[in-house]
Design a protein around this motif. Structure first.
Motif, PDB file in Angstrom:
ATOM      1  N   MET A 161       0.794  -1.049  -0.075  1.00 15.99           N
ATOM      2  CA  MET A 161      -0.050   0.010   0.085  1.00 15.99           C
ATOM      3  C   MET A 161       0.752   1.241  -0.012  1.00 15.99           C
ATOM      4  O   MET A 161       0.722   2.221  -0.606  1.00 15.99           O
ATOM      5  CB  MET A 161      -0.782  -0.097   1.271  1.00 15.99           C
ATOM      6  CG  MET A 161      -2.071   1.129   1.252  1.00 15.99           C
ATOM      7  SD  MET A 161      -3.289   0.945  -0.286  1.00 15.99           S
ATOM      8  CE  MET A 161      -4.231   2.357  -0.066  1.00 15.99           C
ATOM      9  N   GLU A 162       2.223   1.102   0.779  1.00 15.88           N
ATOM     10  CA  GLU A 162       3.123   2.412   0.713  1.00 15.88           C
ATOM     11  C   GLU A 162       3.224   2.579  -0.731  1.00 15.88           C
ATOM     12  O   GLU A 162       3.211   3.851  -1.257  1.00 15.88           O
ATOM     13  CB  GLU A 162       4.080   1.928   1.621  1.00 15.88           C
ATOM     14  CG  GLU A 162       3.890   2.222   2.886  1.00 15.88           C
ATOM     15  CD  GLU A 162       4.877   1.899   3.774  1.00 15.88           C
ATOM     16  OE1 GLU A 162       5.205   2.383   4.827  1.00 15.88           O
ATOM     17  OE2 GLU A 162       5.999   0.884   3.236  1.00 15.88           O
TER      18      GLU A 162
ATOM     19  N   MET B  88      -1.738   4.019   5.375  1.00 17.65           N
ATOM     20  CA  MET B  88      -2.620   5.359   5.263  1.00 17.65           C
ATOM     21  C   MET B  88      -2.203   6.129   6.169  1.00 17.65           C
ATOM     22  O   MET B  88      -1.968   7.295   6.194  1.00 17.65           O
ATOM     23  CB  MET B  88      -3.937   5.219   4.983  1.00 17.65           C
ATOM     24  CG  MET B  88      -4.606   4.443   3.644  1.00 17.65           C
ATOM     25  SD  MET B  88      -6.398   4.035   3.924  1.00 17.65           S
ATOM     26  CE  MET B  88      -6.425   2.789   3.206  1.00 17.65           C
ATOM     27  N   LYS B  89      -2.384   5.698   7.415  1.00 16.91           N
ATOM     28  CA  LYS B  89      -1.874   6.350   8.588  1.00 16.91           C
ATOM     29  C   LYS B  89      -0.201   7.078   8.537  1.00 16.91           C
ATOM     30  O   LYS B  89      -0.491   8.125   8.900  1.00 16.91           O
ATOM     31  CB  LYS B  89      -2.072   5.494  10.062  1.00 16.91           C
ATOM     32  CG  LYS B  89      -3.438   5.271  10.266  1.00 16.91           C
ATOM     33  CD  LYS B  89      -3.847   4.358  11.559  1.00 16.91           C
ATOM     34  CE  LYS B  89      -4.998   4.240  12.035  1.00 16.91           C
ATOM     35  NZ  LYS B  89      -5.130   3.112  13.351  1.00 16.91           N
ATOM     36  N   GLN B  90       0.443   6.364   8.291  1.00 12.87           N
ATOM     37  CA  GLN B  90       1.745   6.542   8.142  1.00 12.87           C
ATOM     38  C   GLN B  90       2.014   7.619   7.078  1.00 12.87           C
ATOM     39  O   GLN B  90       2.860   8.417   7.311  1.00 12.87           O
ATOM     40  CB  GLN B  90       2.793   5.288   7.827  1.00 12.87           C
ATOM     41  CG  GLN B  90       2.804   4.374   9.092  1.00 12.87           C
ATOM     42  CD  GLN B  90       3.427   3.205   9.037  1.00 12.87           C
ATOM     43  OE1 GLN B  90       3.926   3.007   7.711  1.00 12.87           O
ATOM     44  NE2 GLN B  90       3.491   2.176   9.886  1.00 12.87           N
TER      45      GLN B  90
ATOM     46  N   ASP C 203      -6.280   9.856   6.475  1.00 18.93           N
ATOM     47  CA  ASP C 203      -7.324   9.475   7.356  1.00 18.93           C
ATOM     48  C   ASP C 203      -8.185   8.193   6.740  1.00 18.93           C
ATOM     49  O   ASP C 203      -8.435   8.440   5.845  1.00 18.93           O
ATOM     50  CB  ASP C 203      -8.254  10.560   7.461  1.00 18.93           C
ATOM     51  CG  ASP C 203      -9.493  10.115   8.426  1.00 18.93           C
ATOM     52  OD1 ASP C 203      -9.509   8.757   8.798  1.00 18.93           O
ATOM     53  OD2 ASP C 203     -10.631  10.924   8.753  1.00 18.93           O
ATOM     54  N   PRO C 204      -8.002   7.235   7.381  1.00 21.28           N
ATOM     55  CA  PRO C 204      -8.554   5.966   6.729  1.00 21.28           C
ATOM     56  C   PRO C 204      -9.885   6.209   6.469  1.00 21.28           C
ATOM     57  O   PRO C 204     -10.510   5.300   5.415  1.00 21.28           O
ATOM     58  CB  PRO C 204      -8.222   4.797   7.730  1.00 21.28           C
ATOM     59  CG  PRO C 204      -7.230   5.319   8.656  1.00 21.28           C
ATOM     60  CD  PRO C 204      -7.322   6.691   8.613  1.00 21.28           C
TER      61      PRO C 204
ATOM     62  N   LEU D 101      -5.977  -4.405   7.118  1.00 20.64           N
ATOM     63  CA  LEU D 101      -5.557  -3.719   8.328  1.00 20.64           C
ATOM     64  C   LEU D 101      -4.176  -3.060   8.084  1.00 20.64           C
ATOM     65  O   LEU D 101      -3.792  -2.025   8.305  1.00 20.64           O
ATOM     66  CB  LEU D 101      -5.293  -4.621   9.183  1.00 20.64           C
ATOM     67  CG  LEU D 101      -6.796  -4.909  10.137  1.00 20.64           C
ATOM     68  CD1 LEU D 101      -6.635  -5.812  11.184  1.00 20.64           C
ATOM     69  CD2 LEU D 101      -7.445  -3.581  10.814  1.00 20.64           C
ATOM     70  N   GLY D 102      -3.345  -3.997   7.220  1.00 19.79           N
ATOM     71  CA  GLY D 102      -1.969  -3.409   6.716  1.00 19.79           C
ATOM     72  C   GLY D 102      -2.046  -2.257   5.826  1.00 19.79           C
ATOM     73  O   GLY D 102      -1.014  -1.282   5.938  1.00 19.79           O
ATOM     74  N   ALA D 103      -3.270  -2.065   5.037  1.00 23.14           N
ATOM     75  CA  ALA D 103      -3.209  -0.933   4.056  1.00 23.14           C
ATOM     76  C   ALA D 103      -3.646   0.123   4.972  1.00 23.14           C
ATOM     77  O   ALA D 103      -3.339   1.448   4.776  1.00 23.14           O
ATOM     78  CB  ALA D 103      -4.653  -1.344   3.068  1.00 23.14           C
TER      79      ALA D 103
END
Length: 339
Positions: free
Chosen positions: A207-208, A236-238, A242-243, A230-232
């Protein structure tokens, strides 16, 4: 006098025979079935939930069944070797959660030749020699999660799909379900579709890369299991996103996913009944070994048909996770996931 002695001897012989017969019945009643559970891997929470539930089956707890769990380490060759071990050691039955829908057939064949019943669970294998299979409809789950994401983005925009291990039945069937829905909406475009092997860490990295490759262009994420979804979200948070602005869906109902539904960070989650699939599989194995007199002990049969004869396929219902039922599902989650 001789007649009396003969009667006494006869009575003693009869008594001895009755005693022997009774002891044989007791020994038969106390037979312990040695059953192996060959699962594709134990890194992620879902298969730990599956195995823990299996070990809590009434037949295991009362000593009727001795369960040995084999960690397949996400490798079809490892699972093949484990089957060979179980055949050599004379296991009575095998529960099989394969990593590969095609490669797993050779393992089933080895057990079949040794006349060991194999019950499939959770993921499928292409073999006519599987005694029975109990799992959930992964095509349906793929459709549910895709529709949930697309409805959140108004059935238009760009999505990415994070897939399970390529070649595993859940990946194949969930992809089919995902695409069944996406094809209905011409305004939806799949930017990319890649595997993260059911792994949260791999999905985070994937996702990064996607966020860098498609800045501001990803409108939704379809994760074929919760760990990858959840990894995705973590990626996003990193990235400071905002998820809640990029609807993300998963499948399985692992603990963090239930919490994600409560917080609103996860847009959709469909719970796969690990207890029903594992304990139901053990019931089917015991039915194959004992016969039609065996009565099922898993709770899943309260909502499913046991029937007079064993069927080739049993489908355990999916459970949609919502904010209304998340707390109840969490309260039922009594498992040490650090195992």
């Amino acid at each position: 006098m001789k007649k009396t002695r003969s009667v006494i001897v006869l009575l003693l012989v009869l008594t001895l025979l009755i005693s022997i017969f009774a002891n044989v019945q007791i020994l038969a009643a106390k037979k312990v079935y040695k059953i192996g559970a060959a699962v594709y891997g134990l890194k992620a929470e879902y298969m730990r939930l599956w195995t823990t539930a299996l070990e809590r089956h009434p037949a295991v707890k009362n000593g009727t069944v001795k369960i040995t769990v084999f960690d397949g380490k996400y490798d079809a060759s490892v699972q093949q070797s484990q089957f060979e071990t179980m055949v050599t050691q004379g296991f009575d039955a095998i529960l099989f959660v394969p990593i590969d829908i095609q490669a797993g057939a050779a393992a089933v064949e080895a057990a079949y030749q040794a006349r060991i019943p194999v019950i499939g669970s959770n993921t499928r294998v292409n073999s006519d020699h599987l005694t029975s299979y109990i799992g959930s409809d992964d095509v349906k789950a793929g459709e549910i999660e895709a529709e949930a994401v697309l409805s959140k983005i108004g059935h238009k925009g760009n999505v990415v799909i994070i897939e399970g291990p390529i070649g595993q039945s859940a990946q194949i069937e969930r992809r089919k379900g995902n695409l069944n829905v996406i094809r209905k909406y011409p305004a939806v475009k799949v930017l990319e579709m890649k595997t993260a092997n059911w792994s949260r860490a791999e999905a985070l990295s994937l996702m990064e890369n996607w966020l860098n490759a498609y800045p501001g262009k990803i409108n939704g994420v379809i994760g074929q299991n919760d760990e990858m979804a959840l990894g995705a979200i973590q990626a996003m948070k990193q990235a400071g996103i905002d998820p809640k602005t990029i609807p993300t869906a998963g499948i399985d109902g692992v603990t963090d996913a239930l919490l994600g539904i409560k917080s609103g960070e996860l847009a959709s989650c469909t719970l796969q009944d690990a207890t029903g699939q594992s304990q139901g599989a053990l019931d089917l194995a015991l039915r194959a070994l004992i016969g039609s007199s065996y009565k099922p002990q898993a709770d899943c049969w309260k909502d499913m048909v046991w029937g007079k004869t064993m069927q080739k396929v049993y489908n355990v219902p999916w459970v949609p996770v919502t904010k209304d039922n998340a707390d109840k599902l969490l309260s039922q989650r009594k498992v040490d996931t650090s195992r």
